[in-house]
Scaffold this motif. Structure first.
Motif, PDB file in Angstrom:
ATOM      1  N   ILE A 166     -23.399 -81.554  28.788  1.00 12.75           N
ATOM      2  CA  ILE A 166     -23.865 -81.343  30.159  1.00 12.75           C
ATOM      3  C   ILE A 166     -24.320 -82.691  30.718  1.00 12.75           C
ATOM      4  CG2 ILE A 166     -25.518 -80.136  31.633  1.00 12.75           C
ATOM      5  CD1 ILE A 166     -23.438 -78.292  30.296  1.00 12.75           C
ATOM      6  N   TYR A 167     -23.619 -83.124  31.768  1.00 20.37           N
ATOM      7  CA  TYR A 167     -23.829 -84.458  32.329  1.00 20.37           C
ATOM      8  C   TYR A 167     -24.483 -84.352  33.703  1.00 20.37           C
ATOM      9  CZ  TYR A 167     -22.407 -89.029  34.281  1.00 20.37           C
ATOM     10  OH  TYR A 167     -22.371 -90.278  34.875  1.00 20.37           O
ATOM     11  N   HIS A 168     -25.554 -85.084  33.889  1.00 24.52           N
ATOM     12  CA  HIS A 168     -26.256 -85.101  35.181  1.00 24.52           C
ATOM     13  C   HIS A 168     -25.738 -86.256  36.036  1.00 24.52           C
ATOM     14  CE1 HIS A 168     -30.095 -82.756  33.701  1.00 24.52           C
ATOM     15  NE2 HIS A 168     -29.011 -82.003  33.759  1.00 24.52           N
ATOM     16  N   SER A 169     -25.215 -85.938  37.210  1.00 21.68           N
ATOM     17  CA  SER A 169     -24.694 -86.972  38.112  1.00 21.68           C
ATOM     18  C   SER A 169     -25.527 -87.023  39.386  1.00 21.68           C
ATOM     19  CB  SER A 169     -23.235 -86.685  38.465  1.00 21.68           C
ATOM     20  OG  SER A 169     -23.136 -85.529  39.273  1.00 21.68           O
ATOM     21  N   SER A 170     -25.331 -88.114  40.143  1.00 21.89           N
ATOM     22  CA  SER A 170     -25.991 -88.270  41.452  1.00 21.89           C
ATOM     23  C   SER A 170     -27.490 -87.991  41.384  1.00 21.89           C
ATOM     24  CB  SER A 170     -25.355 -87.339  42.489  1.00 21.89           C
ATOM     25  OG  SER A 170     -24.000 -87.642  42.642  1.00 21.89           O
ATOM     26  N   CYS A 171     -28.165 -88.693  40.503  1.00 21.07           N
ATOM     27  CA  CYS A 171     -29.603 -88.473  40.335  1.00 21.07           C
ATOM     28  C   CYS A 171     -30.245 -89.744  39.793  1.00 21.07           C
ATOM     29  CB  CYS A 171     -29.833 -87.309  39.365  1.00 21.07           C
ATOM     30  SG  CYS A 171     -29.105 -87.583  37.738  1.00 21.07           S
ATOM     31  N   ASN A 172     -31.547 -89.675  39.549  1.00 25.23           N
ATOM     32  CA  ASN A 172     -32.271 -90.848  39.069  1.00 25.23           C
ATOM     33  C   ASN A 172     -31.753 -91.362  37.741  1.00 25.23           C
ATOM     34  OD1 ASN A 172     -33.991 -91.224  41.141  1.00 25.23           O
ATOM     35  ND2 ASN A 172     -35.680 -90.070  40.244  1.00 25.23           N
ATOM     36  N   GLU A 173     -31.581 -90.431  36.806  1.00 22.86           N
ATOM     37  CA  GLU A 173     -31.151 -90.831  35.476  1.00 22.86           C
ATOM     38  C   GLU A 173     -29.811 -90.175  35.160  1.00 22.86           C
ATOM     39  OE1 GLU A 173     -33.956 -90.058  32.363  1.00 22.86           O
ATOM     40  OE2 GLU A 173     -33.653 -92.055  31.510  1.00 22.86           O
ATOM     41  N   VAL A 174     -28.769 -90.920  35.456  1.00 19.55           N
ATOM     42  CA  VAL A 174     -27.409 -90.418  35.290  1.00 19.55           C
ATOM     43  C   VAL A 174     -27.006 -90.489  33.819  1.00 19.55           C
ATOM     44  CG1 VAL A 174     -25.005 -90.978  35.815  1.00 19.55           C
ATOM     45  CG2 VAL A 174     -26.722 -91.069  37.619  1.00 19.55           C
ATOM     46  N   GLY A 175     -26.548 -89.359  33.268  1.00 22.56           N
ATOM     47  CA  GLY A 175     -26.094 -89.380  31.881  1.00 22.56           C
ATOM     48  C   GLY A 175     -26.045 -87.990  31.281  1.00 22.56           C
ATOM     49  N   VAL A 176     -25.818 -87.955  29.951  1.00 19.43           N
ATOM     50  CA  VAL A 176     -25.663 -86.681  29.252  1.00 19.43           C
ATOM     51  C   VAL A 176     -27.029 -86.146  28.857  1.00 19.43           C
ATOM     52  CG1 VAL A 176     -24.686 -85.548  27.237  1.00 19.43           C
ATOM     53  CG2 VAL A 176     -23.376 -87.319  28.410  1.00 19.43           C
ATOM     54  N   ALA A 177     -27.290 -84.891  29.248  1.00 19.83           N
ATOM     55  CA  ALA A 177     -28.621 -84.311  29.086  1.00 19.83           C
ATOM     56  C   ALA A 177     -28.707 -83.352  27.907  1.00 19.83           C
ATOM     57  CB  ALA A 177     -29.020 -83.578  30.367  1.00 19.83           C
ATOM     58  N   GLY A 178     -27.569 -82.809  27.471  1.00 18.66           N
ATOM     59  CA  GLY A 178     -27.632 -81.842  26.386  1.00 18.66           C
ATOM     60  C   GLY A 178     -26.282 -81.219  26.104  1.00 18.66           C
ATOM     61  N   ILE A 179     -26.324 -80.138  25.345  1.00 16.85           N
ATOM     62  CA  ILE A 179     -25.098 -79.475  24.893  1.00 16.85           C
ATOM     63  C   ILE A 179     -25.152 -77.986  25.223  1.00 16.85           C
ATOM     64  CG2 ILE A 179     -23.657 -78.923  22.877  1.00 16.85           C
ATOM     65  CD1 ILE A 179     -24.766 -81.350  21.472  1.00 16.85           C
ATOM     66  N   ALA A 180     -23.999 -77.460  25.637  1.00 12.38           N
ATOM     67  CA  ALA A 180     -23.840 -76.018  25.817  1.00 12.38           C
ATOM     68  C   ALA A 180     -22.588 -75.587  25.062  1.00 12.38           C
ATOM     69  CB  ALA A 180     -23.708 -75.671  27.303  1.00 12.38           C
ATOM     70  N   THR A 181     -22.429 -74.283  24.901  1.00 10.04           N
ATOM     71  CA  THR A 181     -21.183 -73.768  24.338  1.00 10.04           C
ATOM     72  C   THR A 181     -20.558 -72.812  25.348  1.00 10.04           C
ATOM     73  OG1 THR A 181     -22.271 -71.908  23.249  1.00 10.04           O
ATOM     74  CG2 THR A 181     -22.043 -73.931  21.974  1.00 10.04           C
ATOM     75  N   ILE A 182     -19.290 -72.544  25.161  1.00 12.50           N
ATOM     76  CA  ILE A 182     -18.589 -71.637  26.068  1.00 12.50           C
ATOM     77  C   ILE A 182     -18.792 -70.199  25.602  1.00 12.50           C
ATOM     78  CG2 ILE A 182     -16.349 -70.953  26.997  1.00 12.50           C
ATOM     79  CD1 ILE A 182     -17.392 -73.647  28.061  1.00 12.50           C
ATOM     80  N   ALA A 183     -19.382 -69.387  26.471  1.00  9.03           N
ATOM     81  CA  ALA A 183     -19.667 -67.992  26.148  1.00  9.03           C
ATOM     82  C   ALA A 183     -18.591 -67.055  26.693  1.00  9.03           C
ATOM     83  CB  ALA A 183     -21.032 -67.584  26.708  1.00  9.03           C
ATOM     84  N   ARG A 184     -17.819 -67.555  27.649  1.00  6.61           N
ATOM     85  CA  ARG A 184     -16.695 -66.776  28.180  1.00  6.61           C
ATOM     86  C   ARG A 184     -15.652 -67.747  28.699  1.00  6.61           C
ATOM     87  NH1 ARG A 184     -16.654 -62.195  33.051  1.00  6.61           N
ATOM     88  NH2 ARG A 184     -14.423 -61.784  32.905  1.00  6.61           N
ATOM     89  N   ALA A 185     -14.408 -67.540  28.317  1.00  5.27           N
ATOM     90  CA  ALA A 185     -13.316 -68.415  28.755  1.00  5.27           C
ATOM     91  C   ALA A 185     -12.981 -68.125  30.222  1.00  5.27           C
ATOM     92  CB  ALA A 185     -12.097 -68.219  27.858  1.00  5.27           C
ATOM     93  N   GLY A 186     -12.026 -68.865  30.765  1.00  2.06           N
ATOM     94  CA  GLY A 186     -11.744 -68.852  32.190  1.00  2.06           C
ATOM     95  C   GLY A 186     -11.472 -67.480  32.794  1.00  2.06           C
ATOM     96  N   TYR A 187     -12.087 -67.249  33.942  1.00  2.00           N
ATOM     97  CA  TYR A 187     -11.849 -66.036  34.737  1.00  2.00           C
ATOM     98  C   TYR A 187     -12.102 -66.408  36.190  1.00  2.00           C
ATOM     99  CZ  TYR A 187     -16.985 -65.460  34.682  1.00  2.00           C
ATOM    100  OH  TYR A 187     -18.331 -65.646  34.820  1.00  2.00           O
ATOM    101  N   PRO A 188     -11.608 -65.599  37.140  1.00  2.00           N
ATOM    102  CA  PRO A 188     -11.694 -66.017  38.544  1.00  2.00           C
ATOM    103  C   PRO A 188     -13.132 -66.292  39.000  1.00  2.00           C
ATOM    104  CG  PRO A 188     -10.164 -64.196  38.325  1.00  2.00           C
ATOM    105  CD  PRO A 188     -10.829 -64.367  36.980  1.00  2.00           C
TER     106      PRO A 188
END
Length: 157
Positions: free
Chosen positions: A52-74
């Motif tokens: 999980i990457y934080h953009s357009s903010c004071n401290e730009v960079g990678v903040a942590g990790i998530a996993t995919i709980a559901r694959a692609g859907y509309p």
DNA sequence: GCCAACGTTGGC
DNA sequence: GCCAACGTTGGC
């Protein structure tokens, strides 16, 4: 099992917001770029891991990790005229935009900054560090994933 | 807020 | 299918 990096503006949705959600799960919606859409629709799979990457903010960079709980859907927001992500050209029987669900896994004690990432010798092909990149969903190879995660978990200045 | 880089749109 | 105009992204 594949690895990804998802960008988010923390003012809108941050790793802390994900952590605070019921079940620590959130639909990752609002992606409106075709290349990123293709990843979400066709390649991101259950149990894949995501930086999980934080953009357009004071401290730009990678903040942590998530996993995919559901694959692609509309991504239903495309059909909601009230939504900021409404797309009048998308048809319900042929959705243009997709989303996945992410589940919180880890918050780093310290942001792994873009500045630091750019100096890591292991990081060569990650689209994030290419000039002018604008991809909000991108693949991360295993070697780069391991280097990023281990750097993020190590104390640094 | 600036502005370079990029993706999308639409006239032709 | 070209390409100029336009809108958006995102670091700084």
């Amino acid at each position: 099992m594949a690895y990804w990096l998802f960008k988010t503006e923390p003012a809108a949705f941050s790793i802390d917001d994900l952590m605070a959600r019921p079940n620590q799960t959130e639909p990752w919606d609002g992606v409106r770029n075709y290349q990123a859409r293709n990843f979400l629709r066709d390649e991101v799979a259950m149990d894949d891991e995501v930086l999980i990457y934080h953009s357009s903010c004071n401290e730009v960079g990678v903040a942590g990790i998530a996993t995919i709980a559901r694959a692609g859907y509309p991504d239903y927001s495309q059909f909601d005229p009230e939504s900021a992500y409404f797309d009048p050209k998308s048809e319900p029987d042929n959705p243009r935009w997709y989303r996945v669900d992410v589940l919180f896994k880890e918050k780093f004690s310290q942001i792994l900054t873009l500045k630091f990432i750019k100096k890591m010798p292991e990081i060569e092909q990650l689209p994030l560090v290419k000039k002018g990149h604008r991809l909000s969903v991108m693949p991360v190879c295993e070697k780069e994933w391991n280097a990023l995660v281990s750097a993020a978990r190590s104390p640094r200045d």
